[in-house]
Design an enzyme around this catalytic site. Sequence first.
Site, short mmCIF file in Angstrom:
data_model
loop_
_atom_site.label_atom_id
_atom_site.label_comp_id
_atom_site.label_asym_id
_atom_site.label_seq_id
_atom_site.Cartn_x
_atom_site.Cartn_y
_atom_site.Cartn_z
N HIS A 257 26.86 25.23 -8.08
CA HIS A 257 27.54 26.50 -8.32
C HIS A 257 28.48 26.87 -7.18
O HIS A 257 29.32 27.77 -7.32
CB HIS A 257 26.50 27.62 -8.51
CG HIS A 257 26.94 28.71 -9.44
ND1 HIS A 257 28.25 29.15 -9.51
CD2 HIS A 257 26.27 29.46 -10.34
CE1 HIS A 257 28.35 30.12 -10.40
NE2 HIS A 257 27.16 30.32 -10.92
N ASP B 28 31.72 27.22 -11.59
CA ASP B 28 31.06 28.39 -12.16
C ASP B 28 30.49 28.05 -13.54
O ASP B 28 30.80 27.00 -14.12
CB ASP B 28 32.03 29.56 -12.27
CG ASP B 28 32.42 30.11 -10.91
OD1 ASP B 28 31.58 30.04 -9.98
OD2 ASP B 28 33.56 30.57 -10.76
#
Length: 393
Positions: free
Chosen positions: A373, A377
Amino acid sequence: MITEVAMPKLGMAMKTGIVTKWRVQEGEPVEEGAVLLDIETEKISAAIPSPASGVLGRVVADVGAKLPVGALLALIGDPADVFPPKEELAPAGVAVGVPSAPTPAPASAREPVSPAAAGSGAPVSPAARRRAKELGVDVTLVPPGAPGKRVTSDDVDAYAAAQAATSEGAPVRVIPFTGIRAAIAERLSASLVEMAHVTVSRETEVRGLVRRRSELAAGFEAGTGIRLTYTDLLVSAVARLLPDHPLLNATLTEQGIELLSTVNIGIAVALDEGLIVPVIRDAGTKSIGEIARERAELAARAQAGTLGIDDVEGGTFTVTNLGSFGADSFTPIINPPQCAILGVGRIVEKPIVTPKGRVRTRPTMWLSLTFDHRVVDGAPAARFLAALSERLA
């Protein structure tokens, strides 16, 4: 002339190796190019050929010795040569893979519980007395499940199991935590600590994938003798899709997020001693047949322990398929320095409601994408899964 056998450097990242087996014993003849010994690095096991012909005059490195690249392993020469004693040669390093002595269990864990400590005087159910007699357990030593409660047959079973566990002694077998197994633990533990793992999953209709394999498999297998797998088709689909989703084919460095120009797909291969991930380079430029041939060759070499360092380095994205083992879905762990990995489950026929409201049976598969992450995203990762699903439908 005496020839030195040194720990080879099998790749740019290799610093040490472990001697796992000598194929030739000291004093026996050897042929140049024939396998002399086996070594294990953090990534692969490798058979090392003899650098010369003659006699293996002196073995310096014992099995289990962990040595740096360039360290002396043995001497090869003529039968008439005088070989120095092992003690006068370079140190053979330290032995590895020998488990340390287990930490003694606390006395309270080893010694039988006294009647007083075990709740002597607690009421005992008739069923518990019968069960204790069957198991040969002194019911007066069995504590109740809770203070003030009576001893039940479940309490007797639990007590008997605990006593059996504490009296078993040493383990049946200890597997050395070294080589590939230790490297997997180190790399994946570091992955979990250093990366921000997130997994998105999607159940996907895969009629197109099944149909494509059905169309190609028979002819391909008849012509090559190689089984065309769903993994081959998935690798092809993923490799062609990644250029449209560059953040999933990237790595995070001190300079920033590096978007990689080539797509090198790692394919997880299960071995008895652990997991290894050989790499198909430039997979997006290769046909399904080329991918299948290369995948089959790499898998065979992985099972035979003949992969080289270059075969397992340089991956930019990994595909791991547990469908053949019956898994529906799972959470794969990223193989650093990559930033994403795709987990593939088994294909299952399921009833699906069509857009027109009709129920039809369709082949479905769970796809699980784990990504870092810090780099990607959730929305871009989900879009990648959606695009892959469209290609497989």
